[in-house]
Design an enzyme around this catalytic site. Sequence first.
Site, PDB file in Angstrom:
ATOM      1  N   ASN A  27      32.478  58.469  32.897  1.00 50.64           N
ATOM      2  CA  ASN A  27      32.798  58.861  34.297  1.00 50.64           C
ATOM      3  C   ASN A  27      33.772  59.798  34.535  1.00 50.64           C
ATOM      4  O   ASN A  27      34.980  59.304  35.042  1.00 50.64           O
ATOM      5  CB  ASN A  27      32.801  57.491  35.312  1.00 50.64           C
ATOM      6  CG  ASN A  27      31.742  56.797  35.411  1.00 50.64           C
ATOM      7  OD1 ASN A  27      30.434  57.182  35.836  1.00 50.64           O
ATOM      8  ND2 ASN A  27      31.671  55.564  34.631  1.00 50.64           N
ATOM      9  N   ASP A  28      33.517  60.836  34.276  1.00 54.50           N
ATOM     10  CA  ASP A  28      34.482  62.112  34.367  1.00 54.50           C
ATOM     11  C   ASP A  28      34.273  62.839  35.742  1.00 54.50           C
ATOM     12  O   ASP A  28      33.000  63.017  36.255  1.00 54.50           O
ATOM     13  CB  ASP A  28      34.542  63.181  33.496  1.00 54.50           C
ATOM     14  CG  ASP A  28      35.401  64.217  33.563  1.00 54.50           C
ATOM     15  OD1 ASP A  28      35.956  64.416  34.701  1.00 54.50           O
ATOM     16  OD2 ASP A  28      35.368  65.107  32.466  1.00 54.50           O
ATOM     17  N   PHE A  29      34.991  62.571  36.819  1.00 55.29           N
ATOM     18  CA  PHE A  29      34.790  63.119  38.045  1.00 55.29           C
ATOM     19  C   PHE A  29      35.365  64.504  38.279  1.00 55.29           C
ATOM     20  O   PHE A  29      35.418  65.164  39.414  1.00 55.29           O
ATOM     21  CB  PHE A  29      35.564  62.350  39.309  1.00 55.29           C
ATOM     22  CG  PHE A  29      35.004  61.125  39.509  1.00 55.29           C
ATOM     23  CD1 PHE A  29      34.193  60.946  40.489  1.00 55.29           C
ATOM     24  CD2 PHE A  29      35.317  59.973  38.943  1.00 55.29           C
ATOM     25  CE1 PHE A  29      33.504  59.766  41.040  1.00 55.29           C
ATOM     26  CE2 PHE A  29      34.576  58.813  38.993  1.00 55.29           C
ATOM     27  CZ  PHE A  29      33.723  58.573  39.968  1.00 55.29           C
TER      28      PHE A  29
END
Length: 440
Positions: free
Chosen positions: A381-383
């Site tokens: 979950n890299d934003f």
Amino acid sequence: MKMARIDVISSCLVGTTSTDATPISRLELTPWDLQLLQFNPMQRGLFFPKPESDQKSYILHLKNSFSRALDFFPPLAGRLAAVPAADNSFFYFVDCNNAGAEFTHADAPAVSVSHILEPKYIPEIVSDLFPLEGYCNCDGLSKPLLGVQVTQLADGVFVGCTANHAVIDGVSLWHFINSWSELSRGSATISKHPVFDRWFPSSMPDDNRLFPLPALEKIRYPPPPLMARVFRFSKESLAELKSKANSEAGTDKISTLQALSAHLWRSTTRCRGEEDDLSSQEVSIMMAIGARARIPLADGYFGNAFNSSFTKMSTSELLERGLGHAALKINAHVAAQSGEAVIKTVEDWVKNPVVFQRFPPRKRSSVVMIASSHRHNVYANDFGWGKPISALSGKIEQFDGNMKLFPAAVAGGIDVEVCLVPETMQAMEDDAEFMEAMLI
């Protein structure tokens, strides 16, 4: 140490990006969903490094991508609804009315990531990192079904989610977070779309899939005297537990999760029994058995899909017959949870609907519950400014014996968030057999 306070900068309701009719206007609740209407919500959150961009810019970016994610998950921007039925009962469903999910921006400039992750026990300030404080699933009749809080820390960012468990389970929540992070990174769409088709047993006719339930009651409990700590099991220590369990049981079919669950069950029971003679008491381990692959359901099925299942035995049998015996019992029980068994459980619920209550903060418990999953896609979950540093849940779900699994930051390991009454936690930390299993 006393933590500095967390200040809420702003909080608002965020709907989908379009005011046009959503792809779905109403989502029926299945027996899996309905039984959780008076239960605790889920809270899951992620720590990230501090973005290089200014705070105002990335907060706005997260809010906009959050709204775009709701385009694909419109029920999460809706509200629970109740239609009167006979005998003072109600039919409950999700009204996809785009009333909005909550988005909160908070600031804690004097709190660092290490202030929260380095203490032995999860600090009280974690409660302030999640929105919708004091929430119960039945609050979804008037409050958001999903809340997100983005907290700027001294050297990082925490993204915390509170989700209505009567609408969404862990698989679907992480599906939403995965999709949100994809859009935040710049994707025009999401890689896996949610499926809103409802599942009911084939024995139930299409015109008889509404279940009248009584008016919902929100039960309040005082804050429980509990302690929570994350115990980290490496890939190597898990392999050793699995090998030991299979060797003792004379088999090769016990999985890593089953061996770890047996270890946690035995250790907790042993440490709970130091003050009392519990040799003849029956103890239980509760596991939420996933139903998606067992029925099977479509990939991306949205909502709850599980079978709550207990394995029981006497304290003396659990402690005296070793890790392998306990793990083999769990293995046999999980193997028995076939698609047919899951369907029968749902059919039995339909004949006698029961709505679970929130877990009370009892002084002592004889149950261990293994929740969440180390298979959830957490660290992808890299934003847009880096992958997560660590994951954590909130305190709203905590009760004595609750244990949540997360994948470890280092591949192959499992982090176990353990919640116990203080005297049991202390006994666990003094228990050589339990602690040594993590040192391999």
